[in-house]
Design a protein around this motif. Structure first.
Motif, PDB file in Angstrom:
ATOM      1  N   VAL A  71       0.835  -1.199   0.000  1.00  0.00           N
ATOM      2  CA  VAL A  71       0.000   0.000   0.000  1.00  0.00           C
ATOM      3  C   VAL A  71       0.876   1.258   0.000  1.00  0.00           C
ATOM      4  O   VAL A  71       0.578   2.238  -0.673  1.00  0.00           O
ATOM      5  N   LEU A  72       1.959   1.214   0.748  1.00  0.00           N
ATOM      6  CA  LEU A  72       2.875   2.348   0.803  1.00  0.00           C
ATOM      7  C   LEU A  72       3.494   2.640  -0.555  1.00  0.00           C
ATOM      8  O   LEU A  72       3.631   3.796  -0.973  1.00  0.00           O
ATOM      9  N   LEU A  73       3.848   1.574  -1.277  1.00  0.00           N
ATOM     10  CA  LEU A  73       4.579   1.742  -2.530  1.00  0.00           C
ATOM     11  C   LEU A  73       3.694   2.201  -3.687  1.00  0.00           C
ATOM     12  O   LEU A  73       4.201   2.803  -4.636  1.00  0.00           O
ATOM     13  N   ALA A  74       2.398   1.924  -3.632  1.00  0.00           N
ATOM     14  CA  ALA A  74       1.527   2.164  -4.784  1.00  0.00           C
ATOM     15  C   ALA A  74       1.588   3.594  -5.316  1.00  0.00           C
ATOM     16  O   ALA A  74       1.786   3.794  -6.525  1.00  0.00           O
ATOM     17  N   PRO A  75       1.432   4.639  -4.491  1.00  0.00           N
ATOM     18  CA  PRO A  75       1.472   5.991  -5.058  1.00  0.00           C
ATOM     19  C   PRO A  75       2.841   6.374  -5.608  1.00  0.00           C
ATOM     20  O   PRO A  75       2.934   7.127  -6.578  1.00  0.00           O
ATOM     21  N   PHE A  76       3.907   5.852  -5.006  1.00  0.00           N
ATOM     22  CA  PHE A  76       5.241   6.132  -5.526  1.00  0.00           C
ATOM     23  C   PHE A  76       5.444   5.464  -6.891  1.00  0.00           C
ATOM     24  O   PHE A  76       6.111   6.017  -7.769  1.00  0.00           O
ATOM     25  N   ALA A  77       4.880   4.274  -7.032  1.00  0.00           N
ATOM     26  CA  ALA A  77       4.956   3.595  -8.327  1.00  0.00           C
ATOM     27  C   ALA A  77       4.261   4.418  -9.406  1.00  0.00           C
ATOM     28  O   ALA A  77       4.759   4.540 -10.533  1.00  0.00           O
ATOM     29  N   LEU A  78       3.116   5.007  -9.064  1.00  0.00           N
ATOM     30  CA  LEU A  78       2.399   5.850 -10.020  1.00  0.00           C
ATOM     31  C   LEU A  78       3.209   7.093 -10.366  1.00  0.00           C
ATOM     32  O   LEU A  78       3.268   7.498 -11.531  1.00  0.00           O
ATOM     33  N   ILE A  79       3.862   7.685  -9.378  1.00  0.00           N
ATOM     34  CA  ILE A  79       4.708   8.855  -9.635  1.00  0.00           C
ATOM     35  C   ILE A  79       5.819   8.487 -10.605  1.00  0.00           C
ATOM     36  O   ILE A  79       6.114   9.234 -11.551  1.00  0.00           O
ATOM     37  N   GLY A  80       6.466   7.342 -10.379  1.00  0.00           N
ATOM     38  CA  GLY A  80       7.530   6.918 -11.289  1.00  0.00           C
ATOM     39  C   GLY A  80       7.031   6.691 -12.700  1.00  0.00           C
ATOM     40  O   GLY A  80       7.684   7.055 -13.675  1.00  0.00           O
ATOM     41  N   TYR A 126       0.882  14.086 -18.985  1.00  0.00           N
ATOM     42  CA  TYR A 126       1.591  13.269 -18.009  1.00  0.00           C
ATOM     43  C   TYR A 126       2.019  14.101 -16.800  1.00  0.00           C
ATOM     44  O   TYR A 126       1.930  13.654 -15.648  1.00  0.00           O
ATOM     45  N   ALA A 127       2.511  15.316 -17.048  1.00  0.00           N
ATOM     46  CA  ALA A 127       2.992  16.162 -15.958  1.00  0.00           C
ATOM     47  C   ALA A 127       1.859  16.548 -15.011  1.00  0.00           C
ATOM     48  O   ALA A 127       2.038  16.558 -13.784  1.00  0.00           O
ATOM     49  N   VAL A 128       0.694  16.871 -15.540  1.00  0.00           N
ATOM     50  CA  VAL A 128      -0.448  17.249 -14.701  1.00  0.00           C
ATOM     51  C   VAL A 128      -0.891  16.061 -13.842  1.00  0.00           C
ATOM     52  O   VAL A 128      -1.156  16.205 -12.634  1.00  0.00           O
ATOM     53  N   LEU A 129      -0.968  14.884 -14.437  1.00  0.00           N
ATOM     54  CA  LEU A 129      -1.330  13.689 -13.667  1.00  0.00           C
ATOM     55  C   LEU A 129      -0.296  13.404 -12.586  1.00  0.00           C
ATOM     56  O   LEU A 129      -0.634  13.006 -11.460  1.00  0.00           O
ATOM     57  N   GLY A 130       0.983  13.605 -12.918  1.00  0.00           N
ATOM     58  CA  GLY A 130       2.040  13.424 -11.926  1.00  0.00           C
ATOM     59  C   GLY A 130       1.917  14.405 -10.776  1.00  0.00           C
ATOM     60  O   GLY A 130       2.155  14.055  -9.608  1.00  0.00           O
ATOM     61  N   LEU A 131       1.552  15.643 -11.078  1.00  0.00           N
ATOM     62  CA  LEU A 131       1.346  16.643 -10.038  1.00  0.00           C
ATOM     63  C   LEU A 131       0.236  16.217  -9.085  1.00  0.00           C
ATOM     64  O   LEU A 131       0.380  16.314  -7.853  1.00  0.00           O
ATOM     65  N   LEU A 132      -0.867  15.728  -9.625  1.00  0.00           N
ATOM     66  CA  LEU A 132      -1.976  15.279  -8.780  1.00  0.00           C
ATOM     67  C   LEU A 132      -1.557  14.103  -7.899  1.00  0.00           C
ATOM     68  O   LEU A 132      -1.891  14.057  -6.703  1.00  0.00           O
ATOM     69  N   ALA A 133      -0.816  13.163  -8.474  1.00  0.00           N
ATOM     70  CA  ALA A 133      -0.352  12.009  -7.695  1.00  0.00           C
ATOM     71  C   ALA A 133       0.609  12.437  -6.594  1.00  0.00           C
ATOM     72  O   ALA A 133       0.569  11.923  -5.470  1.00  0.00           O
ATOM     73  N   ALA A 134       1.487  13.393  -6.893  1.00  0.00           N
ATOM     74  CA  ALA A 134       2.462  13.859  -5.909  1.00  0.00           C
ATOM     75  C   ALA A 134       1.783  14.598  -4.764  1.00  0.00           C
ATOM     76  O   ALA A 134       2.170  14.459  -3.593  1.00  0.00           O
ATOM     77  N   LEU A 135       0.776  15.401  -5.079  1.00  0.00           N
ATOM     78  CA  LEU A 135       0.053  16.119  -4.030  1.00  0.00           C
ATOM     79  C   LEU A 135      -0.656  15.143  -3.089  1.00  0.00           C
ATOM     80  O   LEU A 135      -0.644  15.313  -1.861  1.00  0.00           O
ATOM     81  N   TRP A 136      -1.271  14.105  -3.645  1.00  0.00           N
ATOM     82  CA  TRP A 136      -1.935  13.103  -2.811  1.00  0.00           C
ATOM     83  C   TRP A 136      -0.914  12.376  -1.940  1.00  0.00           C
ATOM     84  O   TRP A 136      -1.140  12.167  -0.742  1.00  0.00           O
ATOM     85  N   THR A 137       0.228  12.006  -2.514  1.00  0.00           N
ATOM     86  CA  THR A 137       1.255  11.280  -1.768  1.00  0.00           C
ATOM     87  C   THR A 137       1.833  12.138  -0.652  1.00  0.00           C
ATOM     88  O   THR A 137       2.086  11.646   0.460  1.00  0.00           O
ATOM     89  N   ALA A 138       2.038  13.423  -0.918  1.00  0.00           N
ATOM     90  CA  ALA A 138       2.578  14.317   0.108  1.00  0.00           C
ATOM     91  C   ALA A 138       1.641  14.426   1.293  1.00  0.00           C
ATOM     92  O   ALA A 138       2.077  14.597   2.440  1.00  0.00           O
ATOM     93  N   ARG A 139       0.365  14.300   1.048  1.00  0.00           N
ATOM     94  CA  ARG A 139      -0.620  14.414   2.131  1.00  0.00           C
ATOM     95  C   ARG A 139      -0.760  13.124   2.923  1.00  0.00           C
ATOM     96  O   ARG A 139      -1.008  13.152   4.137  1.00  0.00           O
ATOM     97  N   HIS A 140      -0.591  11.979   2.270  1.00  0.00           N
ATOM     98  CA  HIS A 140      -0.889  10.700   2.914  1.00  0.00           C
ATOM     99  C   HIS A 140       0.328   9.832   3.206  1.00  0.00           C
ATOM    100  O   HIS A 140       0.199   8.819   3.891  1.00  0.00           O
ATOM    101  N   ARG A 141       1.497  10.186   2.678  1.00  0.00           N
ATOM    102  CA  ARG A 141       2.673   9.321   2.844  1.00  0.00           C
ATOM    103  C   ARG A 141       3.848  10.132   3.377  1.00  0.00           C
ATOM    104  O   ARG A 141       4.885  10.234   2.738  1.00  0.00           O
ATOM    105  N   THR A 142       3.694  10.716   4.560  1.00  0.00           N
ATOM    106  CA  THR A 142       4.772  11.466   5.181  1.00  0.00           C
ATOM    107  C   THR A 142       5.481  10.576   6.186  1.00  0.00           C
ATOM    108  O   THR A 142       4.882   9.656   6.746  1.00  0.00           O
TER     109      THR A 142
END
Length: 385
Positions: free
Chosen positions: A204-213, A360-376
């Motif tokens: 579960v932890l890795l999933a959003p990082f995988a999407l960012i990559g 791709y960049a816009v989708l990456g931005l959305l994924a990064a914002l979600w990860t920053a909020r939930h994966r600190t």
């Protein structure tokens, strides 16, 4: 200056000491990694002429290279517990160099594709081993970005070599640089300590990082592959376009040097980086500003992957597997995205290329914002690097 760079194991109890004399070799191999990543896109116009591929053909070589890298990163990550690090790294370096030589001397298109695949295997495995090594520890953001800055330097040099000499000479030169990285086998790679079993929480932890990559690769690899073509379609001479794509890779190198000096929080760096990338690509949709836009996009992209690797290293004890998951999805994107961009790219509508990258960049931005909020890091009981 201290004789060693020091990082810490996951228990935080014992220092892992890496001799400074391995750093020049690390810089050499990252130089070669960056040059090989950039060379294929810059060489496409020459390869199309040499092998009679037509005006839009040849992107298969980029996908073959990245497919090989994907297989290596996935395989090395899943088999990390069973692969001895030093012999594995030695074999991967050999595959990387030999594949580049084979591609440089390829008598036909099929041979070149196979050689690119072999080189990609070496590329992916080496990138995983070294990125994981330098991302771990309290200075992971700094060190990971520093060595990856050399990736950007190599990516700058490759298009210049292709334009000034030839694609074959550029690939042979990169293979020669790989030979300078041999000391890494004995100095920088260490045996990995035992880790706890991988559970659902890790997945579960890795999933959003995988999407960012995955989304990051949609921008970096596709920009490297198609920026020169975009510039050519807007009226720039092919050799000039190859030289100008070096500015995109220059942004990658400069960004990795500057960002760790002004920011240390991955949860801030990664979303901001995607936002800057989006702005640069929107600028690239205007032909007079396209070169500047690509340079800004490179600057924005620069810290994303090395910072995300350091971020992960402070969230989980499975740093090698986590790095493999992130890089695997990045390599999967690298193999897939250039082909997808090719499906929408049109000489009659050159703007389709930067617009596809912007998506791709816009989708990456959305994924990064979600990860920053939930994966600190405080969620995992660790501290920010």
């Amino acid at each position: 200056m201290s004789d060693f760079i020091q990082s810490w194991d996951k228990k935080g109890s014992e220092p892992v000491r890496r001799p400074l004399w391995t750093l020049p070799s690390a810089f050499a191999v990252f130089l070669a990694l960056g040059a090989s990543a950039a060379a294929w896109g810059a060489a496409l116009p020459q390869l199309r002429q040499r092998y009679d591929l037509g005006p839009t053909g040849g992107e298969e070589v980029i996908s073959a290279f990245n497919l090989g890298a994907l297989v290596a990163v996935l395989g090395c990550g899943l088999a990390a517990r069973y692969l001895p690090p030093r012999p594995t790294l030695a074999g991967l370096l050999a595959a990387f160099g030999c594949g580049l030589v084979g591609a440089a001397q390829a008598p036909n298109w099929g041979f070149l594709l196979v050689s690119a695949l072999v080189a990609g295997v070496g590329f992916g495995g080496v990138a995983l081993h070294l990125n994981t090594t330098y991302a771990a520890g309290p200075r992971g953001v700094l060190l990971a970005n520093l060595v990856n800055a050399m990736f950007g330097v190599g990516a700058i040099a490759a298009p210049l070599l292709v334009a000034g000499l030839s694609a074959s000479t550029a690939l042979m030169s990169i293979a020669a640089v790989v030979a300078l990285s041999v000391p890494l086998v004995s100095g920088a790679v260490r045996e990995r300590p035992p880790t706890p079993p991988v559970g659902r929480a890790t997945v579960v932890l890795l999933a959003p990082f995988a999407l960012i990559g995955f989304l990051y690769a949609g921008v970096e690899t596709s920009a490297g592959a198609w920026a020169g073509t975009h510039l050519t379609w807007t009226g720039t001479a092919p050799d000039t376009a190859a030289r100008l794509t070096a500015l995109f890779w220059a942004g990658l190198a400069v960004g990795r040097l500057l960002v760790p000096l002004v920011a240390t929080r991955p949860a801030v760096i990664v979303p901001t980086a995607f936002a800057v990338t989006t702005a640069g690509l929107l600028l690239a949709t205007h032909p007079p500003l396209a070169v500047v836009g690509y340079a800004i996009a490179g600057l924005g992209l620069a810290p994303i992957i090395p910072t995300a690797l350091a971020w992960l290293a402070h969230l989980t004890p499975h740093a090698h597997l986590a790095g493999s998951a992130l890089l695997t999805c990045s390599m999967l994107g690298s193999a897939l995205h250039p082909l997808l961009v090719g499906l929408v790219a049109s000489p009659q509508h050159p703007t389709t290329i930067p617009l596809a990258l912007t998506t791709y960049a816009v989708l990456g931005l959305l994924a990064a914002l979600w990860t920053a909020r939930h994966r600190t890091p405080h969620l995992a009981g660790t501290t920010q690097p």
